[in-house]
Design a protein around this motif. Structure first.
Motif, short mmCIF file in Angstrom:
data_model
loop_
_atom_site.label_atom_id
_atom_site.label_comp_id
_atom_site.label_asym_id
_atom_site.label_seq_id
_atom_site.Cartn_x
_atom_site.Cartn_y
_atom_site.Cartn_z
N GLU A 185 1.09 12.75 -5.69
CA GLU A 185 2.36 13.51 -5.83
C GLU A 185 3.50 12.71 -5.24
O GLU A 185 4.63 12.81 -5.68
CB GLU A 185 2.23 14.89 -5.20
N SER A 186 3.20 11.92 -4.21
CA SER A 186 4.22 10.99 -3.71
C SER A 186 3.80 9.59 -4.17
O SER A 186 2.68 9.15 -3.88
CB SER A 186 4.35 11.06 -2.19
N PRO A 187 4.66 8.90 -4.93
CA PRO A 187 4.31 7.60 -5.51
C PRO A 187 3.79 6.61 -4.47
O PRO A 187 4.33 6.49 -3.38
CB PRO A 187 5.64 7.12 -6.11
N GLY A 188 2.70 5.95 -4.85
CA GLY A 188 2.11 4.96 -3.97
C GLY A 188 1.11 5.50 -2.97
O GLY A 188 0.51 4.74 -2.20
N ALA A 189 0.92 6.82 -2.96
CA ALA A 189 0.03 7.44 -1.97
C ALA A 189 -1.41 6.95 -2.10
O ALA A 189 -2.10 6.72 -1.11
CB ALA A 189 0.09 8.96 -2.07
N PHE A 190 -1.87 6.76 -3.34
CA PHE A 190 -3.25 6.31 -3.57
C PHE A 190 -3.43 4.90 -3.00
O PHE A 190 -4.38 4.62 -2.27
CB PHE A 190 -3.57 6.36 -5.06
N SER A 191 -2.51 4.01 -3.33
CA SER A 191 -2.56 2.64 -2.83
C SER A 191 -2.51 2.63 -1.30
O SER A 191 -3.28 1.93 -0.64
CB SER A 191 -1.41 1.82 -3.40
N GLU A 192 -1.61 3.42 -0.74
CA GLU A 192 -1.46 3.49 0.72
C GLU A 192 -2.75 3.95 1.38
O GLU A 192 -3.20 3.38 2.38
CB GLU A 192 -0.34 4.48 1.08
N LEU A 193 -3.36 4.98 0.81
CA LEU A 193 -4.62 5.50 1.35
C LEU A 193 -5.68 4.41 1.34
O LEU A 193 -6.32 4.14 2.36
CB LEU A 193 -5.10 6.70 0.52
N GLU A 197 -4.34 -6.19 -5.22
CA GLU A 197 -3.66 -5.26 -6.14
C GLU A 197 -3.18 -4.06 -5.33
O GLU A 197 -3.94 -3.45 -4.58
CB GLU A 197 -4.65 -4.80 -7.23
N HIS A 198 -1.90 -3.73 -5.49
CA HIS A 198 -1.33 -2.61 -4.74
C HIS A 198 -0.82 -1.48 -5.64
O HIS A 198 -0.44 -0.43 -5.13
CB HIS A 198 -0.20 -3.10 -3.81
N ASP A 199 -0.80 -1.70 -6.94
CA ASP A 199 -0.31 -0.68 -7.86
C ASP A 199 -1.34 0.45 -7.96
O ASP A 199 -2.50 0.23 -8.31
CB ASP A 199 -0.09 -1.32 -9.24
N SER A 200 -0.91 1.67 -7.66
CA SER A 200 -1.83 2.81 -7.64
C SER A 200 -2.53 3.03 -8.97
O SER A 200 -3.74 3.31 -9.00
CB SER A 200 -1.08 4.10 -7.24
N GLY A 201 -1.82 2.90 -10.07
CA GLY A 201 -2.43 3.10 -11.39
C GLY A 201 -3.50 2.07 -11.70
O GLY A 201 -4.56 2.39 -12.23
N LYS A 202 -3.23 0.82 -11.33
CA LYS A 202 -4.22 -0.24 -11.57
C LYS A 202 -5.42 -0.08 -10.64
O LYS A 202 -6.56 -0.35 -11.03
CB LYS A 202 -3.57 -1.61 -11.40
N GLY A 229 -9.11 -7.25 -4.02
CA GLY A 229 -8.58 -8.11 -2.98
C GLY A 229 -8.37 -7.48 -1.62
O GLY A 229 -7.64 -8.02 -0.79
N MET A 230 -9.01 -6.35 -1.36
CA MET A 230 -8.93 -5.77 -0.01
C MET A 230 -9.78 -6.58 0.96
O MET A 230 -9.55 -6.56 2.15
CB MET A 230 -9.38 -4.30 -0.03
N VAL A 231 -10.77 -7.27 0.38
CA VAL A 231 -11.55 -8.25 1.14
C VAL A 231 -11.58 -9.53 0.31
O VAL A 231 -11.54 -9.47 -0.91
CB VAL A 231 -13.00 -7.76 1.42
N ASN A 232 -11.60 -10.65 0.99
CA ASN A 232 -11.75 -11.93 0.30
C ASN A 232 -13.21 -12.34 0.49
O ASN A 232 -13.58 -12.88 1.52
CB ASN A 232 -10.81 -12.99 0.87
N ASP A 233 -14.03 -12.04 -0.53
CA ASP A 233 -15.44 -12.36 -0.46
C ASP A 233 -15.82 -13.55 -1.34
O ASP A 233 -16.99 -13.76 -1.62
CB ASP A 233 -16.30 -11.14 -0.82
N TRP A 271 -5.52 1.03 0.92
CA TRP A 271 -5.24 -0.16 1.73
C TRP A 271 -5.25 0.17 3.22
O TRP A 271 -5.39 -0.72 4.06
CB TRP A 271 -3.92 -0.81 1.31
N GLY A 272 -5.11 1.44 3.56
CA GLY A 272 -5.18 1.85 4.96
C GLY A 272 -6.52 1.52 5.60
O GLY A 272 -6.61 1.32 6.82
N PHE A 273 -7.56 1.44 4.79
CA PHE A 273 -8.89 1.15 5.33
C PHE A 273 -9.05 -0.31 5.76
O PHE A 273 -10.00 -0.64 6.46
CB PHE A 273 -9.98 1.56 4.33
N THR A 274 -8.12 -1.16 5.35
CA THR A 274 -8.15 -2.57 5.79
C THR A 274 -6.89 -2.90 6.60
O THR A 274 -6.55 -4.07 6.77
CB THR A 274 -8.26 -3.54 4.59
N GLY A 275 -6.21 -1.87 7.05
CA GLY A 275 -4.99 -2.10 7.83
C GLY A 275 -3.86 -2.67 7.00
O GLY A 275 -2.95 -3.31 7.52
N GLY A 276 -3.92 -2.46 5.68
CA GLY A 276 -2.86 -2.92 4.80
C GLY A 276 -2.93 -4.39 4.44
O GLY A 276 -2.01 -4.93 3.83
N LYS A 277 -4.01 -5.05 4.84
CA LYS A 277 -4.12 -6.48 4.56
C LYS A 277 -5.52 -6.82 4.06
O LYS A 277 -6.45 -6.05 4.21
CB LYS A 277 -3.80 -7.30 5.81
#
Length: 194
Positions: free
Chosen positions: A109-117, A27-32, A172-176, A119-125
Motif C-alpha cells: 500500500e506504500s510504494p517500495g514496502a515489499f522491497s524495504e521489507l 534488484e530493489h524494484d518491488s514488482g520485479k 543479489g541480497m547475497v553474493n554467492d 532488503w531489511g533482512f540483509t541490512g539493506g545491503k
C-alpha cells in the motif's frame, strides 16, 4: 586464482546467460522482486533451469507476473493456467501465486514496502559470502529463515527458507558467486570476505 564461472550453470546457453547477466545482480524494484519470488516458488522441488525455460511463457500467460493483475485471477483463469503445458501445472503453486499477489498488494500500500521489507533482512545491503567451493554454499541461513517466517505471517505461501535463500541469491541480497568466478568481483565481492 583462476577465473572460472560458477559450476552450477554448466554450459547450457540459457543457464550461462542467466548466470552471467542476472543471477546475483541487486534488484530493489518491488514488482520485479515479487515476480522473482513467484518464479522461485514455482521452482520448488524442481531444477531452476526448468523454470528458466518456461519464464517467457509465464510472463506471457500471467500478465508479466504483475501482482495487481494476478490478484484478480478468478477460477476460470486458474483452470486455464492449469491446462497450459507451457507452465508448471501445480494447483497449489498456481493458487499460491494468486494468494501471494493479494498478500503483496496488502503490504505494498506504500510504494517500495515489499522491497524495504525484504532488503531489511540483509541490512539493506548485499551480503558478501566469499565462498570458494559449492560445498560451502548453504541451502538456507538465519536471514532466509527470518524472511520466510515474516512472509508466511503476511500471508505468503511457497516461501520456505530454502526458497527464500535461492531468491536472495538470485536478486543479489547475497553474493554467492564463488570467488573464482569473474562475476563475484564484478558484483562488488572482495576476496577474503566476509
Amino acid at each position: 586464482m583462476t577465473d572460472e564461472r560458477c559450476p552450477w550453470c554448466g554450459d547450457t546457453p540459457i543457464y550461462v546467460a542467466y548466470h552471467d547477466d542476472e543471477w546475483g545482480v541487486p534488484e530493489h524494484d518491488s514488482g520485479k522482486l515479487f515476480a522473482m519470488l513467484l518464479l522461485e516458488g514455482f521452482q520448488a522441488g524442481l531444477s531452476w533451469i526448468t523454470v528458466l525455460k518456461k519464464r517467457a511463457h509465464y510472463m506471457e500467460v500471467m500478465d508479466g507476473l504483475a501482482p495487481e493483475k494476478i490478484a484478480l485471477y478468478d477460477e476460470a483463469k486458474v483452470e486455464a493456467l492449469l491446462a497450459d503445458p507451457g507452465i508448471i501445472r501445480n494447483k497449489l503453486k498456481v493458487r499460491g501465486a494468486v494468494k501471494n499477489a493479494k498478500a503483496f498488494l496488502a503490504l505494498e500500500e506504500s510504494p517500495g514496502a515489499f522491497s524495504e521489507l525484504l532488503w531489511g533482512f540483509t541490512g539493506g545491503k548485499t551480503l558478501d559470502n566469499g565462498f570458494r567451493t559449492m560445498a560451502e554454499v548453504p541451502a538456507s541461513t538465519p536471514e532466509s529463515d527470518a524472511m520466510s517466517k515474516a512472509l508466511k505471517k503476511l500471508g505468503f505461501t511457497f516461501v520456505g527458507s530454502t526458497i527464500c535463500y535461492a531468491f536472495m541469491q538470485a536478486v543479489g541480497m547475497v553474493n554467492d558467486h564463488l570467488v573464482t568466478c569473474p562475476r563475484y568481483r564484478e558484483l562488488g565481492g572482495k576476496v577474503g570476505a566476509p
